[in-house]
Write a protein that holds these residues in place. Structure first.
Motif, PDB file in Angstrom:
ATOM      1  N   ASP A 195      42.005 -29.775  13.060  1.00  0.00           N
ATOM      2  CA  ASP A 195      41.661 -30.762  14.116  1.00  0.00           C
ATOM      3  C   ASP A 195      42.026 -32.211  13.822  1.00  0.00           C
ATOM      4  O   ASP A 195      41.549 -32.897  14.571  1.00  0.00           O
ATOM      5  CB  ASP A 195      40.080 -30.601  14.466  1.00  0.00           C
ATOM      6  N   SER A 196      42.925 -32.312  12.994  1.00  0.00           N
ATOM      7  CA  SER A 196      43.383 -33.778  12.679  1.00  0.00           C
ATOM      8  C   SER A 196      44.414 -34.139  13.344  1.00  0.00           C
ATOM      9  O   SER A 196      45.010 -33.343  14.096  1.00  0.00           O
ATOM     10  CB  SER A 196      43.620 -33.861  11.233  1.00  0.00           C
ATOM     11  N   ASP A 197      44.705 -35.316  13.263  1.00  0.00           N
ATOM     12  CA  ASP A 197      45.869 -35.886  14.075  1.00  0.00           C
ATOM     13  C   ASP A 197      47.275 -35.555  13.218  1.00  0.00           C
ATOM     14  O   ASP A 197      48.285 -35.246  14.097  1.00  0.00           O
ATOM     15  CB  ASP A 197      45.949 -37.440  13.855  1.00  0.00           C
ATOM     16  N   VAL A 198      47.078 -35.250  12.032  1.00  0.00           N
ATOM     17  CA  VAL A 198      48.284 -34.546  11.484  1.00  0.00           C
ATOM     18  C   VAL A 198      48.700 -33.441  12.175  1.00  0.00           C
ATOM     19  O   VAL A 198      49.992 -33.081  12.503  1.00  0.00           O
ATOM     20  CB  VAL A 198      48.017 -34.059   9.795  1.00  0.00           C
ATOM     21  N   ALA A 199      47.763 -32.334  12.159  1.00  0.00           N
ATOM     22  CA  ALA A 199      48.232 -31.200  12.976  1.00  0.00           C
ATOM     23  C   ALA A 199      48.536 -31.583  14.418  1.00  0.00           C
ATOM     24  O   ALA A 199      49.544 -30.826  14.946  1.00  0.00           O
ATOM     25  CB  ALA A 199      46.808 -30.025  13.100  1.00  0.00           C
ATOM     26  N   TYR A 200      47.796 -32.080  15.201  1.00  0.00           N
ATOM     27  CA  TYR A 200      48.291 -32.651  16.512  1.00  0.00           C
ATOM     28  C   TYR A 200      49.775 -33.000  16.607  1.00  0.00           C
ATOM     29  O   TYR A 200      50.489 -32.721  17.419  1.00  0.00           O
ATOM     30  CB  TYR A 200      47.242 -33.513  17.244  1.00  0.00           C
ATOM     31  N   ASP A 201      49.788 -34.050  15.931  1.00  0.00           N
ATOM     32  CA  ASP A 201      51.344 -34.778  15.743  1.00  0.00           C
ATOM     33  C   ASP A 201      52.333 -33.622  15.444  1.00  0.00           C
ATOM     34  O   ASP A 201      53.532 -33.693  15.988  1.00  0.00           O
ATOM     35  CB  ASP A 201      51.298 -35.966  14.704  1.00  0.00           C
ATOM     36  N   LEU A 202      52.046 -32.816  14.377  1.00  0.00           N
ATOM     37  CA  LEU A 202      53.237 -31.868  14.033  1.00  0.00           C
ATOM     38  C   LEU A 202      53.462 -30.784  15.229  1.00  0.00           C
ATOM     39  O   LEU A 202      54.455 -30.358  15.364  1.00  0.00           O
ATOM     40  CB  LEU A 202      52.815 -31.321  12.968  1.00  0.00           C
ATOM     41  N   PHE A 203      52.116 -30.474  15.832  1.00  0.00           N
ATOM     42  CA  PHE A 203      52.468 -29.731  17.115  1.00  0.00           C
ATOM     43  C   PHE A 203      53.438 -30.039  18.115  1.00  0.00           C
ATOM     44  O   PHE A 203      54.215 -29.528  18.766  1.00  0.00           O
ATOM     45  CB  PHE A 203      51.048 -29.286  17.665  1.00  0.00           C
ATOM     46  N   GLY A 204      53.413 -31.643  18.234  1.00  0.00           N
ATOM     47  CA  GLY A 204      54.713 -32.179  19.037  1.00  0.00           C
ATOM     48  C   GLY A 204      56.074 -31.944  18.965  1.00  0.00           C
ATOM     49  O   GLY A 204      56.823 -32.046  19.526  1.00  0.00           O
ATOM     50  N   CYS A 205      56.234 -31.620  17.662  1.00  0.00           N
ATOM     51  CA  CYS A 205      57.497 -31.053  17.130  1.00  0.00           C
ATOM     52  C   CYS A 205      58.066 -29.817  17.673  1.00  0.00           C
ATOM     53  O   CYS A 205      59.119 -29.560  17.834  1.00  0.00           O
ATOM     54  CB  CYS A 205      57.689 -31.045  15.433  1.00  0.00           C
ATOM     55  N   VAL A 206      57.018 -28.943  18.104  1.00  0.00           N
ATOM     56  CA  VAL A 206      57.596 -27.506  18.533  1.00  0.00           C
ATOM     57  C   VAL A 206      56.936 -27.321  19.787  1.00  0.00           C
ATOM     58  O   VAL A 206      57.120 -26.218  20.627  1.00  0.00           O
ATOM     59  CB  VAL A 206      57.022 -26.525  17.641  1.00  0.00           C
ATOM     60  N   ASN A 207      56.419 -28.188  20.369  1.00  0.00           N
ATOM     61  CA  ASN A 207      55.655 -28.078  21.801  1.00  0.00           C
ATOM     62  C   ASN A 207      56.674 -27.644  22.968  1.00  0.00           C
ATOM     63  O   ASN A 207      57.584 -28.530  23.029  1.00  0.00           O
ATOM     64  CB  ASN A 207      54.887 -29.466  22.204  1.00  0.00           C
ATOM     65  N   PRO A 208      56.624 -26.610  23.495  1.00  0.00           N
ATOM     66  CA  PRO A 208      57.338 -26.449  24.579  1.00  0.00           C
ATOM     67  C   PRO A 208      57.351 -27.233  25.664  1.00  0.00           C
ATOM     68  O   PRO A 208      58.310 -26.938  26.607  1.00  0.00           O
ATOM     69  CB  PRO A 208      56.757 -24.746  24.859  1.00  0.00           C
ATOM     70  N   ASN A 209      56.404 -27.972  25.913  1.00  0.00           N
ATOM     71  CA  ASN A 209      56.219 -28.627  27.109  1.00  0.00           C
ATOM     72  C   ASN A 209      56.806 -30.179  26.821  1.00  0.00           C
ATOM     73  O   ASN A 209      56.578 -31.110  27.611  1.00  0.00           O
ATOM     74  CB  ASN A 209      54.712 -28.902  27.553  1.00  0.00           C
ATOM     75  N   ARG A 210      57.589 -30.366  25.737  1.00  0.00           N
ATOM     76  CA  ARG A 210      57.846 -31.696  25.436  1.00  0.00           C
ATOM     77  C   ARG A 210      59.301 -32.176  26.303  1.00  0.00           C
ATOM     78  O   ARG A 210      59.977 -31.655  26.909  1.00  0.00           O
ATOM     79  CB  ARG A 210      58.155 -31.904  23.929  1.00  0.00           C
TER      80      ARG A 210
END
Length: 120
Positions: free
Chosen positions: A105-120
């Motif tokens: 639930d941390s910013d680390v996990a959220y920010d890392l998801f941004g690297c693979v987010n298909p909606n980026r």
């Protein structure tokens, strides 16, 4: 990943999934525990085999997370959601679940998801 399951059952639905993309990032030193050095996010495409799912919504994309040690070897799935996708068991330590759910639930996990987010 060799420890991934071929099929997953969540609730009453069975699904299969494929890995689409992955990224890793270091876990901040002040948060590291249990030998976890890095966090890996895996973007998956999950196809749900359930007749009650409306057509066109059978496949969804989302992240699952794995904690890696200093050698890049998986220690365990991060958080209770990711556990369903791997045959890899988390460390047998009573504090792992609370720690993993906190990192999940941390910013680390959220920010890392941004690297693979298909909606980026």
């Amino acid at each position: 990943m060799a420890t991934a399951r071929a099929k997953v059952t969540i609730g009453g639905s069975t699904s299969s999934f494929e890995f689409l993309e992955a990224a890793t990032a270091p876990i901040p030193e002040e948060v590291r525990q249990f030998g976890g050095e890095e966090l890996m996010v895996l973007l998956i495409a999950e196809t749900i085999d359930d007749p009650d799912i409306e057509e066109g919504f059978e496949t969804v994309q989302g992240p699952v997370y794995v904690v890696l040690d200093a050698d890049g070897q998986p220690l365990g799935p991060l958080g209770t959601f990711s556990q369903n996708y791997f045959d890899l068991q988390p460390p047998d330590d009573p504090g792992w679940t609370e720690w993993a759910d906190g990192v999940d639930d941390s910013d680390v996990a959220y920010d890392l998801f941004g690297c693979v987010n298909p909606n980026r």
